[in-house]
Design a protein around this motif. Structure first.
Motif, PDB file in Angstrom:
ATOM      1  N   GLN A 252       0.822  -1.205   0.000  1.00 26.32           N
ATOM      2  CA  GLN A 252       0.000   0.000   0.000  1.00 26.32           C
ATOM      3  C   GLN A 252       0.858   1.257   0.000  1.00 26.32           C
ATOM      4  N   ALA A 255       2.262   1.624  -3.435  1.00 27.02           N
ATOM      5  CA  ALA A 255       1.237   2.061  -4.374  1.00 27.02           C
ATOM      6  C   ALA A 255       0.940   3.546  -4.197  1.00 27.02           C
ATOM      7  N   GLN A 259       1.530   6.397  -6.957  1.00 23.79           N
ATOM      8  CA  GLN A 259       0.441   7.269  -7.375  1.00 23.79           C
ATOM      9  C   GLN A 259       0.858   8.734  -7.272  1.00 23.79           C
ATOM     10  N   GLN A 306      -5.753   2.447 -14.539  1.00 29.08           N
ATOM     11  CA  GLN A 306      -6.911   1.666 -14.163  1.00 29.08           C
ATOM     12  C   GLN A 306      -7.576   1.120 -15.418  1.00 29.08           C
ATOM     13  N   SER A 338      -9.461  -4.574  -8.580  1.00 33.24           N
ATOM     14  CA  SER A 338     -10.007  -3.224  -8.757  1.00 33.24           C
ATOM     15  C   SER A 338     -10.853  -3.128 -10.012  1.00 33.24           C
ATOM     16  N   SER A 346     -10.787  -1.348  -1.029  1.00 37.26           N
ATOM     17  CA  SER A 346     -10.395  -0.058  -1.595  1.00 37.26           C
ATOM     18  C   SER A 346     -10.486  -0.062  -3.117  1.00 37.26           C
ATOM     19  N   GLY A 347     -10.386  -1.253  -3.749  1.00 34.58           N
ATOM     20  CA  GLY A 347     -10.545  -1.332  -5.198  1.00 34.58           C
ATOM     21  C   GLY A 347     -11.962  -0.976  -5.617  1.00 34.58           C
ATOM     22  N   GLN A 350     -12.454   2.893  -5.159  1.00 36.06           N
ATOM     23  CA  GLN A 350     -11.713   3.614  -6.192  1.00 36.06           C
ATOM     24  C   GLN A 350     -12.458   3.546  -7.528  1.00 36.06           C
ATOM     25  N   TYR A 351     -12.952   2.338  -7.873  1.00 37.99           N
ATOM     26  CA  TYR A 351     -13.615   2.147  -9.162  1.00 37.99           C
ATOM     27  C   TYR A 351     -14.905   2.951  -9.227  1.00 37.99           C
ATOM     28  N   GLN A 359     -10.673  10.891  -8.595  1.00 37.79           N
ATOM     29  CA  GLN A 359      -9.525  10.020  -8.304  1.00 37.79           C
ATOM     30  C   GLN A 359      -9.213  10.113  -6.811  1.00 37.79           C
ATOM     31  N   ARG A 362      -5.623   4.417  -4.486  1.00 32.42           N
ATOM     32  CA  ARG A 362      -5.828   2.977  -4.623  1.00 32.42           C
ATOM     33  C   ARG A 362      -6.064   2.259  -3.284  1.00 32.42           C
ATOM     34  N   ASN A 363      -5.442   2.712  -2.205  1.00 31.65           N
ATOM     35  CA  ASN A 363      -5.572   1.993  -0.945  1.00 31.65           C
ATOM     36  C   ASN A 363      -6.255   2.859   0.109  1.00 31.65           C
TER      37      ASN A 363
END
Length: 432
Positions: A252, A255, A259, A306, A338, A346-347, A350-351, A359, A362-363
């Motif tokens: 995480q 990531a 990001q 993504q 995700s 968290s996926g 985020q989606y 945005q 991701r985590n």
């Protein structure tokens, strides 16, 4: 002849004195040093006495039932034996009615009340059958309880004509029988070949530990002899963990760093595109539109990592976000997932937010910074709900209103609606 009779009388009196001394010793109070995870209920079951008797003898608070590891407790003689000593000449004509009596092994989730309902009896009857105190309520998986019958009378007529030595003989088999019953009541722990250990930290619960290692709460109970409470510093055995919290935290963090770097690179490319476009527009606007578009197209791959999805709006309201999130109910949980083929917690968030042009990262830790932190009581439909302390959250969901939220819960389950009455979030974030 008189001399022989005198010797026989002296021997008989001596043997009787020895028996009485032995009986008095057996009935005297014993002591027990409290071990880790011991409870007053465990000791009452082990020594066959009531909770009230132990607490009264040791001045224990009968509301909290609190005892401390290393504490030395006095254990009174068994209630049945004390009653027998107080009235040794009483003979009961009541015979045990065992025709309808059966035994049941306590499973996880069982209570005295559920067993009473299942076997069409009462909690008081279960307590009476099993020699439990009137205020007893706690039972453990693996305990064997009697149900659907009457209390078996164990009193026997006094045998005044039996020799003293013959009366003293049953003591050893009784002790062995009690030890066997005690061993039978202890639940068998299950430890797999692939296991690890975890030391309990402040603020953790069985659910949060199960989530961190990708296992179930039931598997934690099966692998550990747990008491009424989870203690800080206690070491738990984790069977067949599907996650490694240390690796997941590192992933995480990596990531989040990636990001941030991608966002910085995107900003740099957009600034460069603006600088290229402005001078050319001043000279020949019609001729420079295509190069500017090419620069922007070259900047796009750095920001799109993504799966492709349609972005419908950047100002959607919370109701639309909540409705879109619920369209994925039934999607299987996939760690690191995700996309609609599989989400982790968290996926999914985020989606859903990316669908509306937002945005949020991701985590869970990155998503904490997507907006303003607010109390759960002030959360609005579509807001993010977090579990854990800021900076170290371990679960995230989307608020639906009332006590409901939608989330991808854990391996082996699917995206579903949860209830805050059973799993209360720590705080909420209103996405900017």
């Amino acid at each position: 002849m008189n001399h022989t009779a005198r010797k026989l009388l002296v021997g008989t009196v001596g043997a009787a004195g020895l028996f009485l001394a032995t009986t008095a010793t057996a009935n005297a109070d014993t002591t027990h040093k409290v071990a880790k995870n011991d409870t007053v209920w465990d000791l009452s079951q082990k020594y066959g006495v009531s909770i009230q008797a132990i607490e009264t003898l040791n001045n224990i608070d009968q509301n909290s039932h609190l005892i401390v590891t290393g504490q030395t407790l006095k254990v009174p003689a068994k209630d049945a034996q004390v009653a027998k000593n107080n009235a040794p000449a009483q003979v009961t004509d009541k015979k045990a009615d065992t025709a309808n009596t059966s035994e049941v092994t306590v499973k996880a989730g069982d209570t005295l009340w559920t067993l009473a309902q299942q076997y069409n009896t009462s909690v008081e009857k279960l307590r009476e059958l099993n020699g439990l105190a009137a205020d007893a309520y706690l039972i453990h998986p693996g305990n064997v309880l009697k149900v659907n019958g009457t209390v078996q009378a164990t009193q026997q007529p006094a045998q005044t004509e039996q020799p003293v030595q013959q009366q003293a003989q049953p003591e050893q088999p009784v002790v062995q029988q009690e030890a066997t019953q005690e061993q039978a009541q202890e639940p068998q722990l299950v430890v797999s070949a692939n296991h690890t250990t975890h030391t309990v930290q402040a603020g953790e619960s069985l659910y949060s530990i199960a989530q961190a290692y990708g296992v179930t709460v039931d598997s934690l109970r099966a692998a550990n002899n747990l008491g009424a409470t989870l203690l800080v510093g206690q070491t738990l055995t984790i069977n067949d963990p599907a996650k490694d919290p240390a690796q997941e935290a590192a992933a995480q963090q990596a990531a989040a760093q990636a990001q941030q770097e991608a966002a910085a690179q995107q900003a740099t490319q957009q600034q460069a595109a603006t600088q290229v476009q402005q001078p050319v527009q001043n000279q020949a606007p019609a001729q420079t539109q295509a190069p500017a578009q090419q620069v922007q197209q070259q900047a796009q791959p750095a920001q799109v990592q993504q799966p492709q999805q349609q972005v419908v709006s950047t100002s959607a309201d919370g109701a639309a976000i909540a409705a879109y999130a619920q369209s994925f109910i039934g999607t299987p949980y996939v760690w690191g997932g995700s996309t609609p083929s599989g989400f982790d917690c968290s996926g999914l968030t985020q989606y859903v937010y990316a669908h509306f042009g937002k945005q949020i990262g991701r985590n869970t830790i990155a998503q904490e910074s997507a907006g303003a932190h607010i109390p759960v009581s002030q959360a609005q439909v579509g807001d993010l709900l977090f579990w854990g302390t800021p900076g170290s959250t371990y679960h995230v969901a989307i608020y639906l209103g009332g006590n409901s939220f939608v989330a991808a819960p854990e391996p082996g389950q699917s995206v579903k609606i949860g209830n805050m009455a059973y799993f209360m979030p720590s705080f909420a974030v209103h996405v900017n």
